[in-house]
Design an enzyme around this catalytic site. Structure first.
Site, PDB file in Angstrom:
ATOM      1  N   GLU A 160       1.698  11.269   1.203  1.00  0.00           N
ATOM      2  CA  GLU A 160       1.038  12.497   1.632  1.00  0.00           C
ATOM      3  C   GLU A 160       1.958  13.712   1.418  1.00  0.00           C
ATOM      4  OE1 GLU A 160      -0.758  12.061   5.545  1.00  0.00           O
ATOM      5  OE2 GLU A 160      -0.958   9.914   5.256  1.00  0.00           O
ATOM      6  N   ASP A 219       0.851  -1.188   0.000  1.00  0.00           N
ATOM      7  CA  ASP A 219       0.000   0.000   0.000  1.00  0.00           C
ATOM      8  C   ASP A 219       0.889   1.241   0.000  1.00  0.00           C
ATOM      9  OD1 ASP A 219      -2.650   1.472   0.558  1.00  0.00           O
ATOM     10  OD2 ASP A 219      -1.395   2.111   2.238  1.00  0.00           O
ATOM     11  N   TYR A 237     -11.105  12.045   6.667  1.00  0.00           N
ATOM     12  CA  TYR A 237     -11.073  12.454   8.067  1.00  0.00           C
ATOM     13  C   TYR A 237      -9.941  13.471   8.204  1.00  0.00           C
ATOM     14  CZ  TYR A 237      -8.130   8.231   7.591  1.00  0.00           C
ATOM     15  OH  TYR A 237      -7.265   7.271   7.129  1.00  0.00           O
ATOM     16  N   ASP A 244       1.027   5.167   0.848  1.00  0.00           N
ATOM     17  CA  ASP A 244       0.367   6.252   1.582  1.00  0.00           C
ATOM     18  C   ASP A 244       1.234   7.504   1.442  1.00  0.00           C
ATOM     19  OD1 ASP A 244      -0.887   7.945   3.348  1.00  0.00           O
ATOM     20  OD2 ASP A 244      -1.271   6.395   4.831  1.00  0.00           O
TER      21      ASP A 244
END
Length: 541
Positions: free
Chosen positions: A315, A311, A383, A313
């Site tokens: 950012e 995965d 979120y 991630d």
């Protein structure tokens, strides 16, 4: 955001049943294409089967279609890495649109969970030719190489414990949860807690967070927590203590044991996160080298059976997170393409991405739709939209499902992100809705409704301005809802967080939008009996 190869464990008795050795048409080149059904697990009331298509021809196989019947008492409840349809006991499996061709000498694997004990398939054909050879389909009698389907296999019984539950989510909705590697320290949350809380039975996938991306390469995040920490019998998933000389300890070994108890469960190693995304900028300069390093790490022989994929991630690509990236709108797409190429078509390759749905925001900065063909799914992090990182407020729910009058920033809500991604061409069933198992809060607040001023972050157990749901449900119960999520004012503190009730509403939204399921950050924020994950699974149906 608050967050600082598929080589499955085919454990137990394995019965390999060759049910197809098919002459290949001219389109496939000279040679044969072989399909093998392998019993991976059998716990009496259910089983897991691995199906491998091997290209023995001299040309790439660009498409395949397998048809077969299952004997009475056996049905497929869920499948992965192939599109499977059925009519009665007759099943058709075809290649996923994202899966590439099968090169000469290469193979592709997909699998399914079934109800009832494992029984070998009957009447199998691949691309219309008889699975047992020749040009006509076989009769209703299995090929002679197939073990009898009316008697149990003669191989020894599995050495691993029987699973404690049947596989969840027969409708195929994904329930994906993060396990934070650092949770084994101050939080005292271990892989065993996933089992004892009942969460393992409800999850389809676990994301192990995080591996590092230093120097444009995949690297270990915390070697002690990952593979060195010794577990006592009381702490261990299966009640067996680690020994000083065993080849693998730590959370990786505990995840291996968890998968043995829950054969339906897949584990994906997540790299990056808020703290460790800086290395992706260098990775984008040489995606092939990055992918090579990630493959070598994920597929390390010590733990290759633990992980089912990788995965990303990041950012954020071509935007700012803890650091700013200016790799361009194609960088993410190029990195994902390199990972898919290296890990192969049968591995899980996923990504957690920004949920900034504002005009000209972070979703617009990157070609996420261009990468979707090489991804199993995308997880917009719906979120952390608002919080005490804006110390004076205004107070606002950190995970609003929709917009509302007075929202501090347009486009900062779950629906805005989902609709923007869909409008760019991302299929709905490749999008998962994000849920936070924690709240964000301010102090110095006098107004109960959202939109009030504040003086700073509310006190939190581990970090100011953040608190787990399992704490907030008791210390500051929800007093109102806004935009599909909950909030509460307790004294001068104001918190927003999701409850089982608001999660149920969000899952209704996910179903109505045709989304592929939901994911959440992270497991240790839930109650000891898994209230929130229960709401996710129950809401998805």
């Amino acid at each position: 955001m608050k967050r600082s190869l598929r080589r499955a464990l085919w454990a137990g008795a394995v019965v390999a049943v060759t049910v197809a050795a098919v002459p290949v048409t001219t389109a496939f080149g000279a040679g044969t294409v072989t399909t093998t059904f392998t019993k991976a697990q059998d716990w009496g009331t259910g089983h897991e089967t691995r199906v491998t298509v091997t290209n023995g021809s001299s040309a790439t196989v660009t498409t395949w279609r397998i048809e077969f019947d299952l004997p009475s008492g056996t049905t497929i409840s869920s499948a992965w890495d192939a599109d499977v349809t059925s009519s009665g006991n007759h099943y058709v499996a075809v290649k996923k649109s994202w899966a590439g061709g099968i090169a000469p000498g290469a193979s592709f694997s997909w699998g399914y969970n079934g109800s009832g004990a494992y029984k070998a398939p009957l009447n199998c054909t691949i691309n219309g030719a008889a699975c047992g050879g020749g040009t006509t389909p076989p009769t209703t009698t299995p090929p002679t190489t197939t073990p009898p389907t009316t008697t149990p296999p003669t191989t020894p019984p599995p050495t691993t414990p029987p699973p404690t539950t049947n596989p969840p989510n027969p409708g195929g909705k994904k329930v994906v949860g993060y396990f934070a590697e650092w949770g084994v320290y101050g939080r005292n949350y271990h892989v065993k807690n996933i089992q004892t809380s009942g969460s393992a039975a409800k999850l389809t996938h676990i994301l192990y967070a995080f591996g590092n991306t230093t120097g444009g390469r995949c690297a270990i995040g915390d070697s002690y927590a990952d593979y060195d920490k010794a577990y006592t019998a009381a702490e261990s998933v299966d009640g067996v203590a680690d020994t000083w000389d065993q080849p693998l300890r730590g959370s990786f070994n505990q995840l291996r044991k968890l998968k043995q108890l829950n054969p339906h469960l897949k584990v994906i190693w997540s790299f990056g996160g808020w703290t460790w995304s800086g290395g992706f900028t260098q990775a984008a300069q040489n995606p092939a080298a990055f992918a090579e390093s990630c493959y070598n790490l994920v597929e390390d022989p010590r733990w290759a059976d633990v992980f089912d994929g990788i995965d990303v991630d990041w950012e954020y690509p071509n935007a700012c997170g803890l650091s700013c990236d200016s790799s361009g709108p194609n960088a993410f797409k190029n990195v994902i393409s390199a990972l898919r190429s290296k890990f192969g078509s049968s591995a899980l390759v996923t990504a957690a991405i920004t949920a900034d749905g504002s005009n000209g925001g972070k979703i617009d900065a990157t070609d996420y739709a261009g990468a979707i063909g090489n991804l199993n799914w995308l997880m917009p992090m719906t979120y952390d939209y608002f919080g005490a990182f804006a110390a004076q407020g205004p107070t606002a729910p950190h995970s609003p499902l929709t917009s509302y009058t007075g929202i501090p920033q347009q486009g900062f809500n779950s629906d805005a992100a989902i609709q923007k991604l869909k409008s760019k061409g991302v299929p709905a069933n490749k999008l998962l809705l994000g849920i936070g198992f924690y709240g964000r809060g301010w102090t110095g607040v006098t107004q109960a409704a959202p939109g009030g001023s504040a003086t700073g972050a509310a006190p939190g157990t581990y970090e100011a301005g953040i608190e787990d749901y399992k704490v907030l449900k008791n210390t500051c119960p929800a007093t109102g809802t806004v935009a599909g999520t909950a909030y509460a004012k307790c004294g001068s503190n104001w918190w927003s967080y999701d409850t089982p009730s608001t999660i149920n509403g969000k899952m209704t939204y996910a179903n109505n939008q045709g989304l592929g399921g939901a994911f959440f950050w992270e497991l240790s924020g839930d109650t000891s009996n898994g209230e929130l994950i229960g709401a996710i699974k129950g809401g998805l149906g």
